[in-house]
Each structure stands twice: as C-alpha cells, then as structure tokens.
Design an enzyme around this catalytic site. Sequence first.
Site, PDB file in Angstrom:
ATOM      1  CB  SER A  51      -0.923   0.005   1.210  1.00  0.00           C
ATOM      2  OG  SER A  51      -0.213   0.491   2.326  1.00  0.00           O
ATOM      3  CE  LYS A  52      -0.104   8.282  -2.063  1.00  0.00           C
ATOM      4  NZ  LYS A  52      -1.167   9.278  -2.051  1.00  0.00           N
TER       5      LYS A  52
END
Length: 485
Positions: free
Chosen positions: A255-256
């Site tokens: 995830s970012k």
Amino acid sequence: MTMQGVRTRFAPSPTGYMHVGNLRTALYAYLMAKSQNGTFILRIEDTDQERYVEGAVDIIYNTLKEAGLYWDEGPDIGGPVGPYVQSERMSMFKKYAEQLVESGHAYYCFCDKDRLEEVRVLQKASGIAPKYDGHCRNLSKEEVAQKLAANIPYVIRQKMPLEGTTSFHDEVYGLITVDNDTLDDQILIKADGMPTYNFANVVDDHTMGITHVIRGSEYLSSAPKYNLLYEAFGWEIPTYIHCPPVMKNATEKLSKRNGDASYQDLVAKGYLPAAIVNYLALLGWAPKGEQEIFTMEELKKEFSVSGISKSPSIFDNQKLDYVNAEYIRRLPLEQFHEIALPWIRQTVKREDVDTQLIAKVLQSRTEVLNQIPEQVDFIDRLPEYDTALYVHKKMKTNEETSLEALKAVLPVLEGLEDFTEESIHEALFQLIADLGVKNGYLLWPVRVAVSGKQFTPGGGVEICAILGKDESIARIRKGIALLSK
Ligand code: GLU
C-alpha cells in the site's frame, strides 16, 4: 481470439502516483497487445473528481514513457475513438442508458434520498445486505412519463435478473458464476445526468473497441454486472484478464502508506526503470524457460496470458535487488557513471577525484543506487577508525604485521611518478613478490589505512587511485602513526 486487431487499454485514474500493481497491469496490457501486433490504448479515467490531483496525468505519462510502455492512442496523441479522457466523453453515455431502458434492461428510478435511507436502515436491521429494493422497477410507461413531466429527479438503474446465475470466463481465474439475486440494480446514470464509473467504463471499453480487458482483480466482483451490460447491449464480450493483487506479505497488500508501493518510490530509492519493469513482468507471470532478465523486445515475444498466475504475488525486494543489480552491470560504464553521479555526489564533494573511476569500482558492487553514498563516504574524509580493523583472521594480519606492511608500502607509493590504478597495482604486487608475502598481508592493511572501513567498494589499489597520491600517502602515514602508538 483473433490474432489480428487486438486492442488493449490501460485506464488509470489520476491519483498522483503509480502503484506498482497498476504499472504491472499496464505492462501486461501493453505486452498482450504487442505480443499480438495489436494496439495499446491509454484512457484516463478522471470522472471521480474528488480524487483529482494536480499534475497526476503527467505522472501517468512520464511513468509509462520511462517504463517504455508507449501507447498507440491516447489523450495526447489522439486516435480514431477519442476523446481518450473520460471526463470529455460525458455527453455520450445517457443515450446508451436510454437504449437499455427501451430494451427493458434498465429503468428510471425516482426514489429520493430519504426513501433510500429508510430502505437501507430496514435492511440493516434485518441483517440483509444493502441493495436497492426494486421499488421503481415496474413502473408503467404512463407513470414514468408523468413523473418525468413533473420534473421529478431520477436516476437510471440497471435491471438485474432476479433469478438464475450469471457466468463469465476470465483468462486467469477461469469460470466465475454468481447468483443474480446478489446483484444490486446499480445506478448507470446519476441524477445529474452523468454516468457512474461502472457504466462509463463498460461503454468506453466497447466504443473504443477493446478486445481484452486487463485489470486488477479488485474488479472481479464487478465483472458480472459489466458482463450483463454487454449482454443487454448485444455487444461482443471482451476477453477478461484479471491480474492477482500485489502483496507485501501473505496478508497485507502493498500500500501507498508503506512508501514501497509506488513506482516513484522505487525510482527514488535507486531502482532503474527498466529493472522495475523486468521485475514487475515476473511478478505474477512465469516465462516458460529459466530466463529472468528480458529486454522489452524479448518480453513482447515471450509474454502469454497463460503464464499469469492467479495466486497473489508477493513483492520480493531481494529479487528486485537482484534484477536491478543485473541491469546495473549491463550498462555501459558511461551511462552508469551518469546515473550514479548524483548519488556519488551526495557524499563526495571533492572536485579533484575521478568520478569515472569511482563509478567503475561501484558498478559491480551496487545493487541499488541508494547504496552508493554510504559506499563512498570515506573519499572526502578519512573516518575515525579503530586499529582493530587491521586484524583479519583470513588474511592473517594483525596490528604488528600491518605496521610492517604499511611501512614497506609508504616509500613505494612515494616513489611512484605516475599514480594510476595500473602503476599502483604493479608496484604493490612487485613489493609482495619481493617480500615473499601473501597478497592480503599487504593489501588488507592498505585498504584499511586508505578507507578507514571494513567494507569498501574495490580494494586498496583502486581506492588509492581514486584518492590520488597525496591523499593516499597521507592516509598510509596516518595508519602508521595509529599503529605505532
Ligand atoms: N480506473 C481504474 C483504476 O485506476 C481501472 C479500471 C479498469 O481497468 O477497468 O483502477
């Protein structure tokens, strides 16, 4: 599947960064098209204005270009089925929805917010999954006409079959079947006359002649609804290729937030675009043979959808490091020098050093460019070090032998006119022969004295050549002084 006329698309939303999973989707779509002499299309799906980020479209363009994924049709270059930006296509969707109302596959819904909220609360209380209750599904033509004439706001909803199942085939996940009673009568056209994302996506894919829809597996659950739309229109159903998610480990998605999910993060850490692409190709797709390093041209020949795995792909940093190192080694020195220079300059400010030579030494010893600054941090200034570094079991050196060795080396280096890697090498090996000692007996102390470190890129000879005569001699003297204490 016809061999001719394959058209694939990458349809990113401009979110301001490129998740590696999305880049992989783009790569597979590109390779799918190019392996079949087909057309690769770029469509920007920017209708979700809340997510709009300034400059985000440029990030998409730049990333794809850097990655070597050149599109044949797209917003900037046009093409036969434009516009290629979804927000510029808004006026065309309503008539398609009306066509479905005509054919009985969609209907006008006049329910207001309050009513929908009531339904939702009731459903929740009875433990039913929230879903439109079909209140307006069976309004008569007259009722609809009346409400339209009275200007009551409306949406257009897809009329899902109430019974039976919907099946579709995905090239990766196989046959997928869902019970129709689980499908919501989703909105196709909103009260403002604009399409929902799901509707626009299907109409765009069809009107752009997309033959293979390649996207992330998070869209798998929407695919039955998409499929029913194709059927309702009587349109040819594209080949679906859903790609498995990219995971950080067995349970977490990449995830970012972790700062490790975007292409830009990887480039900033010192991974080469071509290496990232090569790695992403292997992440979830298996080539037939053992080869792992591929040029884009090779990938185009080698790629086949049958090699895509449906199990989640775990992002393997070590493998990426390995691929990156391979790419670094294969660069011409000139090019590596150019790429490495800003990293070298983070810690080497001295202007009188030969950065080409530094690059040459680094090239075979660097996996990721961000390892460089630390590797060369001793060049500007000799770090403080402990003389225990001179003790090396394998080299059979200790503080006394090192002192002897450095004392022998000093006049040899001082006597060198021409201070190059070759001349230093020759002189030191001559000395080794004259003294009848092992290489390490002499070279280990030199390396420690000139670098003050245990691990260095290159050995003593190379480091001396990088530092130059004066600095090398000063550091050997310093070593002698420390060891003489
Ligand atoms: N715009 C979607 C995304 O960025 C892609 C949807 C699709 O490929 O169908 O995730």
